[in-house]
Scaffold this motif. Structure first.
Motif, PDB file in Angstrom:
ATOM      1  N   SER A 233      12.397  -5.339   2.901  1.00 41.16           N
ATOM      2  CA  SER A 233      12.201  -4.094   3.137  1.00 41.16           C
ATOM      3  C   SER A 233      11.419  -3.150   2.419  1.00 41.16           C
ATOM      4  CB  SER A 233      13.671  -3.492   3.615  1.00 41.16           C
ATOM      5  OG  SER A 233      14.343  -3.265   2.275  1.00 41.16           O
ATOM      6  N   THR A 234      10.660  -2.020   2.964  1.00 38.01           N
ATOM      7  CA  THR A 234       9.972  -1.107   2.298  1.00 38.01           C
ATOM      8  C   THR A 234      10.091   0.081   2.693  1.00 38.01           C
ATOM      9  OG1 THR A 234       7.972  -1.883   3.615  1.00 38.01           O
ATOM     10  CG2 THR A 234       8.251  -2.968   1.425  1.00 38.01           C
ATOM     11  N   GLU A 235       9.662   1.032   2.137  1.00 44.72           N
ATOM     12  CA  GLU A 235       9.879   2.571   2.657  1.00 44.72           C
ATOM     13  C   GLU A 235       8.641   3.188   2.002  1.00 44.72           C
ATOM     14  OE1 GLU A 235      13.383   3.912   1.581  1.00 44.72           O
ATOM     15  OE2 GLU A 235      12.770   4.394  -0.556  1.00 44.72           O
ATOM     16  N   LEU A 236       8.326   4.476   2.420  1.00 47.01           N
ATOM     17  CA  LEU A 236       7.018   5.141   1.809  1.00 47.01           C
ATOM     18  C   LEU A 236       7.407   5.606   0.447  1.00 47.01           C
ATOM     19  CD1 LEU A 236       5.716   7.509   4.900  1.00 47.01           C
ATOM     20  CD2 LEU A 236       4.684   5.649   3.898  1.00 47.01           C
ATOM     21  N   ASP A 237       6.471   5.355  -0.495  1.00 52.55           N
ATOM     22  CA  ASP A 237       6.680   5.825  -1.755  1.00 52.55           C
ATOM     23  C   ASP A 237       6.570   7.464  -1.727  1.00 52.55           C
ATOM     24  OD1 ASP A 237       6.534   6.572  -4.356  1.00 52.55           O
ATOM     25  OD2 ASP A 237       5.332   4.818  -4.944  1.00 52.55           O
ATOM     26  N   GLU A 238       7.512   8.088  -1.969  1.00 49.79           N
ATOM     27  CA  GLU A 238       7.482   9.715  -1.951  1.00 49.79           C
ATOM     28  C   GLU A 238       6.562  10.269  -3.203  1.00 49.79           C
ATOM     29  OE1 GLU A 238       8.275  11.453   0.536  1.00 49.79           O
ATOM     30  OE2 GLU A 238       9.279   9.779   1.767  1.00 49.79           O
ATOM     31  N   VAL A 253       1.167   3.693   0.421  1.00 51.76           N
ATOM     32  CA  VAL A 253       1.875   3.250  -0.843  1.00 51.76           C
ATOM     33  C   VAL A 253       3.185   3.105  -0.312  1.00 51.76           C
ATOM     34  CG1 VAL A 253       2.183   3.726  -3.145  1.00 51.76           C
ATOM     35  CG2 VAL A 253       0.214   4.693  -2.255  1.00 51.76           C
ATOM     36  N   TYR A 254       3.906   2.161  -0.832  1.00 52.02           N
ATOM     37  CA  TYR A 254       5.309   1.929  -0.640  1.00 52.02           C
ATOM     38  C   TYR A 254       6.171   1.241  -1.467  1.00 52.02           C
ATOM     39  CZ  TYR A 254       2.870   1.711   4.295  1.00 52.02           C
ATOM     40  OH  TYR A 254       2.277   2.176   5.326  1.00 52.02           O
ATOM     41  N   THR A 255       7.418   1.320  -1.474  1.00 49.71           N
ATOM     42  CA  THR A 255       8.384   0.885  -2.538  1.00 49.71           C
ATOM     43  C   THR A 255       9.503   0.201  -1.870  1.00 49.71           C
ATOM     44  OG1 THR A 255       9.705   1.286  -4.563  1.00 49.71           O
ATOM     45  CG2 THR A 255       9.567   2.991  -2.758  1.00 49.71           C
ATOM     46  N   GLU A 256      10.022  -0.725  -2.487  1.00 50.00           N
ATOM     47  CA  GLU A 256      11.184  -1.332  -1.904  1.00 50.00           C
ATOM     48  C   GLU A 256      12.387  -0.633  -2.587  1.00 50.00           C
ATOM     49  OE1 GLU A 256      13.374  -5.962  -2.327  1.00 50.00           O
ATOM     50  OE2 GLU A 256      11.856  -5.402  -3.717  1.00 50.00           O
ATOM     51  N   PRO A 257      13.255  -0.328  -1.402  1.00 47.81           N
ATOM     52  CA  PRO A 257      14.364   0.565  -1.819  1.00 47.81           C
ATOM     53  C   PRO A 257      15.465  -0.302  -2.484  1.00 47.81           C
ATOM     54  CG  PRO A 257      14.218   0.181   0.659  1.00 47.81           C
ATOM     55  CD  PRO A 257      13.153  -0.429  -0.010  1.00 47.81           C
ATOM     56  N   LYS A 258      16.561   0.551  -2.862  1.00 43.51           N
ATOM     57  CA  LYS A 258      17.774  -0.092  -3.379  1.00 43.51           C
ATOM     58  C   LYS A 258      18.828  -0.513  -2.123  1.00 43.51           C
ATOM     59  CE  LYS A 258      17.727   1.850  -7.905  1.00 43.51           C
ATOM     60  NZ  LYS A 258      18.573   2.816  -8.985  1.00 43.51           N
ATOM     61  N   PRO A 259      19.527  -1.433  -2.134  1.00 43.33           N
ATOM     62  CA  PRO A 259      19.436  -2.410  -3.103  1.00 43.33           C
ATOM     63  C   PRO A 259      18.622  -3.532  -3.125  1.00 43.33           C
ATOM     64  CG  PRO A 259      21.082  -2.884  -1.565  1.00 43.33           C
ATOM     65  CD  PRO A 259      20.648  -1.431  -0.877  1.00 43.33           C
ATOM     66  N   TYR A 260      17.994  -3.873  -4.018  1.00 41.07           N
ATOM     67  CA  TYR A 260      16.876  -4.925  -4.180  1.00 41.07           C
ATOM     68  C   TYR A 260      17.430  -6.109  -4.772  1.00 41.07           C
ATOM     69  CZ  TYR A 260      15.637  -1.856  -7.991  1.00 41.07           C
ATOM     70  OH  TYR A 260      15.673  -1.102  -9.135  1.00 41.07           O
ATOM     71  N   GLY A 261      16.757  -7.219  -4.705  1.00 35.72           N
ATOM     72  CA  GLY A 261      17.143  -8.281  -5.344  1.00 35.72           C
ATOM     73  C   GLY A 261      16.722  -8.376  -6.913  1.00 35.72           C
ATOM     74  N   ARG A 266       6.494  -2.936  -5.664  1.00 38.27           N
ATOM     75  CA  ARG A 266       5.777  -1.951  -5.007  1.00 38.27           C
ATOM     76  C   ARG A 266       4.412  -2.421  -4.506  1.00 38.27           C
ATOM     77  NH1 ARG A 266       7.460   3.184  -6.666  1.00 38.27           N
ATOM     78  NH2 ARG A 266       9.102   3.258  -8.269  1.00 38.27           N
ATOM     79  N   GLN A 267       4.201  -2.017  -3.393  1.00 33.68           N
ATOM     80  CA  GLN A 267       2.943  -2.435  -2.824  1.00 33.68           C
ATOM     81  C   GLN A 267       2.163  -1.324  -2.173  1.00 33.68           C
ATOM     82  OE1 GLN A 267       5.341  -4.344   0.787  1.00 33.68           O
ATOM     83  NE2 GLN A 267       3.098  -4.360   1.232  1.00 33.68           N
ATOM     84  N   ALA A 268       0.906  -1.472  -2.167  1.00 29.16           N
ATOM     85  CA  ALA A 268      -0.173  -0.511  -1.512  1.00 29.16           C
ATOM     86  C   ALA A 268      -1.258  -1.055  -0.963  1.00 29.16           C
ATOM     87  CB  ALA A 268      -0.447   0.603  -2.612  1.00 29.16           C
ATOM     88  N   TYR A 269      -1.803  -0.407   0.410  1.00 36.90           N
ATOM     89  CA  TYR A 269      -2.960  -0.922   1.087  1.00 36.90           C
ATOM     90  C   TYR A 269      -4.047   0.176   0.812  1.00 36.90           C
ATOM     91  CZ  TYR A 269      -0.401  -4.825   3.431  1.00 36.90           C
ATOM     92  OH  TYR A 269       0.556  -5.674   3.617  1.00 36.90           O
ATOM     93  N   VAL A 270      -5.055  -0.006   0.268  1.00 36.99           N
ATOM     94  CA  VAL A 270      -6.392   0.776   0.470  1.00 36.99           C
ATOM     95  C   VAL A 270      -7.356   0.307   1.068  1.00 36.99           C
ATOM     96  CG1 VAL A 270      -8.112   1.943  -1.039  1.00 36.99           C
ATOM     97  CG2 VAL A 270      -5.648   1.604  -2.105  1.00 36.99           C
ATOM     98  N   LEU A 271      -7.818   1.110   2.149  1.00 37.21           N
ATOM     99  CA  LEU A 271      -8.876   0.759   3.153  1.00 37.21           C
ATOM    100  C   LEU A 271     -10.236   1.769   2.894  1.00 37.21           C
ATOM    101  CD1 LEU A 271      -9.779  -0.544   5.605  1.00 37.21           C
ATOM    102  CD2 LEU A 271      -9.042   1.221   7.224  1.00 37.21           C
ATOM    103  N   ALA A 272     -11.102   1.137   2.413  1.00 33.60           N
ATOM    104  CA  ALA A 272     -12.425   1.746   2.111  1.00 33.60           C
ATOM    105  C   ALA A 272     -13.582   0.873   2.830  1.00 33.60           C
ATOM    106  CB  ALA A 272     -12.601   1.572   0.638  1.00 33.60           C
ATOM    107  N   GLY A 273     -14.087   1.525   3.973  1.00 34.30           N
ATOM    108  CA  GLY A 273     -15.372   0.755   4.721  1.00 34.30           C
ATOM    109  C   GLY A 273     -14.708  -0.509   5.260  1.00 34.30           C
ATOM    110  N   GLU A 282       5.516  -6.164  -9.351  1.00 31.34           N
ATOM    111  CA  GLU A 282       6.855  -6.731  -9.071  1.00 31.34           C
ATOM    112  C   GLU A 282       7.383  -6.757 -10.682  1.00 31.34           C
ATOM    113  OE1 GLU A 282       9.067 -10.628  -7.437  1.00 31.34           O
ATOM    114  OE2 GLU A 282       6.987 -10.429  -7.423  1.00 31.34           O
ATOM    115  N   LYS A 283       8.528  -6.206 -10.687  1.00 29.98           N
ATOM    116  CA  LYS A 283       9.350  -6.210 -12.176  1.00 29.98           C
ATOM    117  C   LYS A 283      10.804  -6.464 -11.885  1.00 29.98           C
ATOM    118  CE  LYS A 283       9.734  -3.714 -16.611  1.00 29.98           C
ATOM    119  NZ  LYS A 283      11.176  -3.809 -16.607  1.00 29.98           N
ATOM    120  N   LYS A 284      11.410  -7.181 -12.687  1.00 25.41           N
ATOM    121  CA  LYS A 284      12.908  -7.628 -12.777  1.00 25.41           C
ATOM    122  C   LYS A 284      13.624  -6.027 -13.329  1.00 25.41           C
ATOM    123  CE  LYS A 284      16.566 -10.523 -14.561  1.00 25.41           C
ATOM    124  NZ  LYS A 284      16.705 -11.546 -15.741  1.00 25.41           N
ATOM    125  N   GLY A 285      14.550  -5.912 -12.399  1.00 26.69           N
ATOM    126  CA  GLY A 285      15.202  -4.430 -12.695  1.00 26.69           C
ATOM    127  C   GLY A 285      14.770  -3.200 -12.119  1.00 26.69           C
TER     128      GLY A 285
END
Length: 304
Positions: A233-238, A253-261, A266-273, A282-285
């Motif tokens: 699951s992801t949500e927009l990174d405010e 730009v998106y982030t994984e909301p709590k509660p996560y594993g 955190r993930q993002a897509y950049v479209l350029a041409g 990705e990071k523990k904690g």
């Protein structure tokens, strides 16, 4: 121009200045009523009109204020020059705190083939990246340990698909084939704090294919579309500021909301041409926002 005559002093009949005796003090002339001599009136200080006195006070006040302004202005200018010549960290209260940003190498755009224009210029209406896409990958920051499988070279479709949920890979494989992906390049690294980063650049046959793939597989919703394997699951990174996006490009730009594993994604897509980037951290904690936003912004600049 004749001199003004003080009050109580008569001028001579011929218009000349009075004799010296006539300007003496009150005891200099005796009273002789028999001779008809009228003693001169005692000398009085000149009477200055009230308006003139006020004007003089104003002028004196203005003079004092002008002097003060000059003095303090000189002090202020000296202070300004002093601060201007100092490093920011030398000025009390202006030291820049470490906010978690990573130290990336100085970035430079790669060389182009002879006569090839940069994307988003008047000479490149197709918005094609003529540079080697591998040279458009963001380099790893200082202190990073390189991912031995993602070294900045070409990777196959299966390696890219491994980022996504297993049940989504078959359909995504078909989409990549239908939308004519030409090349995929990738780089990965791990920072001393345990944060892992992976950056993929997908080059399509044309801008139209890239746009269609982004619209169909990522979409414009509140989530990142096809979920990653480590982030169901992801949500927009405010915290992401749209003002940081390079003109003529698109960033989501998106982030994984709590509660996560055990780890947060955190993930993002950049479209350029004709090129689409997938950026994953990705990071523990919990993955920090600042270095992630920094990474997205820099990769965006290289593509734009």
């Amino acid at each position: 121009m004749s001199e003004a005559v003080p009050q109580g002093v008569a001028a001579a009949e011929d218009g000349s200045a009075p004799a010296p005796e006539s300007v003496a003090g009150p005891a200099a002339v005796a009273v002789d009523s028999a001779a008809g001599v009228v003693p001169p009136m005692p000398l009085q200080p000149p009477v200055v009109p009230r308006a003139a006195r006020s004007s003089r006070r104003v002028l004196r006040a203005v003079g004092r204020w002008a002097a003060a302004v000059i003095v303090f202005g000189g002090l202020g200018t000296g202070a300004a020059f002093g601060i201007g010549g100092m490093e920011r960290t030398d000025v009390p209260g202006l030291a820049t705190r470490d906010d978690g940003r990573w130290e990336y190498p100085r970035l430079a755009l790669p060389a182009l083939p002879a006569g090839a224009p940069r994307p988003f210029t008047e000479a490149n209406e197709a918005e094609i990246h003529y540079a080697d896409v591998r040279e458009l990958l963001l380099p790893a920051p200082a202190g990073a340990t390189a991912d031995k499988k993602l070294t900045g070279g070409w990777v196959d479709v299966e390696r890219y698909l491994s980022e996504y949920a297993p049940e989504e890979r078959a359909a995504l494989r078909i989409s990549l084939r239908d939308y004519a992906v030409r090349h995929i390049a990738a780089r990965g690294w791990t920072m001393p704090d345990g944060t892992t980063s992976r950056v993929y650049l997908l080059r399509f046959q044309s801008v139209a294919f890239a746009l269609t793939y982004e619209a169909e597989e990522i979409g414009d919703g509140l989530t990142a579309g096809i979920p990653l394997a480590a982030a169901p699951s992801t949500e927009l990174d405010e915290g992401w500021a749209e003002d940081d996006v390079v003109p003529n490009t698109l960033s989501k730009v998106y982030t994984e909301p709590k509660p996560y594993g055990p780890t947060q994604i955190r993930q993002a897509y950049v479209l350029a041409g004709d090129t689409l980037a997938l950026i994953v951290q990705e990071k523990k904690g919990g993955a920090a926002a600042v270095p992630f936003h920094q990474t997205v912004m820099l990769q965006n600049q290289l593509l734009g």
